[in-house]
Design an enzyme around this catalytic site. Structure first.
Site: not given
Ligand code: PGA
Length: 240
Positions: A133, A135, A67
């Site tokens: 959440n 995702h 992404d």
């Molecule tokens: P993070 O993000 O590794 O910074 O916790 C993971 C995500 O939101 O997919």
């Protein structure tokens, strides 16, 4: 689904690095699906260190990132392009033409990205973090699972979680472009790393909950080759 809990976050992430290195060793022109965020940084550090010691070679490796934000320039230090340059691309011998990130600059870019993945022969191993959440990529909780690469509007929870990288939550882009759940499920192997207590509920719902687009990662229960690696905190609801 394979699930392992590690003593600490670094060990969980390094275990993901082991799986990616093994993939590159097995197939020199592997197609890697890569992720940004705080979680995968130790995995990239491992890969860089093995590259510098001559253990792995990225000369023929191809990469596709999950992404990117929409509306910030790729040269912006907070873009995912810049993150990948800093943590991996500038430190190993990946060829620039073999490195891909989606871009939200035109509505065709998602389709073109899916086609580029297809032309490369599909993703061999997809690295994933997970949001609080549930995702994966920027596939936020929704009424339906997404299929291909698409532009998404970020949820307030994700904006708040990502505000730590920006001056304030107001500066976090409201949109991103993300591989869809269909892209992720098409990868031959998926490695999801989750660390920290804030991810415990998402991990539990991913592995033990019903399969629902309200918890996008829960669809990984159906993936034939999915490995979930956590530290003690993120795995703490899974102990019984
Ligand atoms: P993070 O993000 O590794 O910074 O916790 C993971 C995500 O939101 O997919």
């Amino acid at each position: 689904m394979e699930f392992h809990v590690y003593e600490n976050a670094r060990a969980a992430c390094e275990a993901a690095g082991v799986l990616i290195a093994a993939q590159i060793t097995r197939k020199g022109d592997s197609v890697l699906g890569l992720a940004t965020g705080s979680t995968p940084i130790p995995a990239y550090e491992m890969l860089v260190s093995w590259y510098k010691r001559g253990v792995i070679d990225f000369d023929r490796v191809r990469t596709f990132n999950l992404d990117e934000y929409v509306g910030i320039d790729e040269k912006n230090p907070l873009s995912y392009h810049s993150f990948m340059e800093e943590h991996l691309f500038s430190k190993v011998n990946l060829r620039p033409e073999n490195v891909h990130l989606p871009s939200g600059r035109s509505s065709l870019d998602g389709v073109a990205y899916d086609e580029a993945i297809r032309q490369a022969g599909g993703i061999d191993i997809q690295l994933l973090g997970i949001g609080r959440n549930g995702h994966i990529g920027f596939n936020e909780p929704a009424a339906d699972f997404t299929y291909g690469t698409h532009v998404v509007t970020l949820t307030e929870d994700t904006i708040e979680a990502n505000a730590r990288f920006f001056n304030s939550a107001d500066d976090v882009p409201r949109q991103a472009i993300s591989m869809g759940i269909g892209n992720i499920m098409s990868a031959r192997c998926v490695v999801l790393v989750a660390t920290g207590e804030s991810k415990a509920n998402a991990v539990y719902r991913t592995i033990r909950g019903p399969i629902t687009p309200e918890v996008p990662a829960s669809i990984l229960q159906l993936h034939p080759c999915c490995v979930i690696l956590t530290d003690r905190e993120a795995g703490k609801l899974m102990t019984d």
